[in-house]
Design an enzyme around this catalytic site. Structure first.
Site, short mmCIF file in Angstrom:
data_model
loop_
_atom_site.label_atom_id
_atom_site.label_comp_id
_atom_site.label_asym_id
_atom_site.label_seq_id
_atom_site.Cartn_x
_atom_site.Cartn_y
_atom_site.Cartn_z
CD1 TRP A 17 -2.32 -1.86 0.20
CD2 TRP A 17 -3.13 -1.06 2.13
NE1 TRP A 17 -3.47 -2.57 0.50
CE2 TRP A 17 -3.98 -2.08 1.67
CE3 TRP A 17 -3.43 -0.41 3.32
CZ2 TRP A 17 -5.13 -2.46 2.36
CZ3 TRP A 17 -4.57 -0.79 4.02
CH2 TRP A 17 -5.41 -1.81 3.54
CE LYS A 18 4.57 1.11 -4.31
NZ LYS A 18 5.14 1.49 -5.58
CG HIS A 42 9.85 -0.98 -2.68
ND1 HIS A 42 9.87 0.16 -3.43
CD2 HIS A 42 8.82 -1.73 -3.16
CE1 HIS A 42 8.88 0.11 -4.33
NE2 HIS A 42 8.23 -1.02 -4.17
CD GLU A 85 8.36 -4.16 -6.75
OE1 GLU A 85 7.13 -4.18 -6.88
OE2 GLU A 85 8.94 -3.33 -6.03
N GLY A 95 4.78 1.75 -11.26
CA GLY A 95 3.87 2.89 -11.37
C GLY A 95 3.84 3.55 -12.74
N GLY A 113 1.50 -2.76 -6.32
CA GLY A 113 1.41 -1.46 -5.68
C GLY A 113 0.05 -0.84 -5.96
N GLY A 114 -0.01 0.08 -6.92
CA GLY A 114 -1.22 0.86 -7.22
C GLY A 114 -2.49 0.03 -7.32
P1 13P Z 1 2.92 -0.61 -9.03
O1 13P Z 1 2.16 -1.91 -8.99
O2 13P Z 1 2.11 0.58 -8.68
O3 13P Z 1 3.69 -0.47 -10.30
O4 13P Z 1 4.02 -0.70 -7.86
C1 13P Z 1 4.81 -1.83 -7.76
C2 13P Z 1 5.50 -1.79 -6.47
O5 13P Z 1 6.33 -0.93 -6.22
C3 13P Z 1 5.13 -2.81 -5.48
O6 13P Z 1 6.06 -2.88 -4.45
#
Ligand code: 13P
Length: 239
Positions: free
Chosen positions: A15-16, A94, A164, A170, A225-226
């Site tokens: 979720w950041k 990360h 990643e 993102g 993430g998003g």
């Molecule tokens: P997104 O899925 O938003 O590209 O982010 C990936 C991420 O950083 C998951 O840790």
């Protein structure tokens, strides 16, 4: 420690710096788990205790941890504090922490060692920037991140690797399926000890591409993430 081999795929929601109590409550009510998969939600640390995870398919994870065990380190959270709060997983290294918070392979190494000591499974993030990719440095960068960042105590039962690519996070861009599978294969073959590691893919995963990515032979799940912030979308990904 969670037995990773029980699950056909592993999905991690990062979720950041997003969410609040009512978001979490709503999310939890609407979340539809798949009994074959391991689903791990990583909210901001202050919400970890609010996630009810007494379910063998749902776990919570922290987004970072201190490289120190205890002492005069204002603002830090230790691996033993996570354990004390029944946290089973923790993201480490990360790219956003490497970029914005000067995370190094050496601090990643200490964090992973501390987590493993507490029986918490680190989800170890590695990946190259676009510039590094364009200069054909992907293999070299990943190899350095893995060799210097992963301590000897890590093995396929107590740690997970997440690939990643920084340029895919993102952005809506992803490597081709063939590229993802090849990089995962490379990671698993850096050293004999990595062959059985679970390797997740992260970077612009959404419901439209998650199935084909997860079905790749060398992919054991996804780090999202998003798209993990919209519970209906996340439900489609983990279904
Ligand atoms: P997104 O899925 O938003 O590209 O982010 C990936 C991420 O950083 C998951 O840790």
């Amino acid at each position: 420690m969670v037995n990773l081999d029980k699950y056909s795929s592993i999905f991690v929601a990062n979720w950041k710096l997003n969410g609040n109590s009512s978001f979490l409550k709503d999310y939890y009510e609407k979340l539809k788990l798949n009994s074959n998969n391991c689903t791990i939600i990583c909210p901001p640390s202050i919400y970890l205790k609010s996630l009810k995870t007494n379910n063998e398919n749902l776990f919570c994870g922290a987004q970072d941890i201190s490289s120190f065990k205890e002492g005069a380190y204002t603002g830090e959270l230790s691996a033993s504090m996570l354990k004390d709060n029944n946290v089973d997983f923790c993201l480490v290294g990360h790219s956003e922490r490497r970029q914005h918070f000067s995370e190094t392979n050496s601090s990643v190494n200490s964090k992973i060692a501390n987590l493993i000591e507490q029986n918490i499974i680190p989800v170890i993030c590695v990946g190259e920037t676009l510039e590094q990719k364009d200069n054909n440095l992907t293999e070299e960068i990943l190899s350095t991140q893995i060799k210097n960042g992963i301590p000897n105590s890590a093995n396929y039962k107590n740690a997970i690797i997440a690939y990643e690519p920084v340029w895919a996070i993102g952005t809506g861009l992803t490597p081709s399926l063939d590229e993802i599978n090849k990089v995962h294969d490379l990671i698993k073959n850096f050293d004999q000890k990595f062959i059985n590691f679970k390797v997740l893919y992260g970077g612009s995963v959404k419901s439209e591409n998650s199935k084909e990515i997860t079905e790749l032979s060398r992919v054991d799940g996804c780090l999202i993430g998003g798209a993990s912030l919209k519970v209906e979308e996340f439900n489609k990904i983990i279904s």
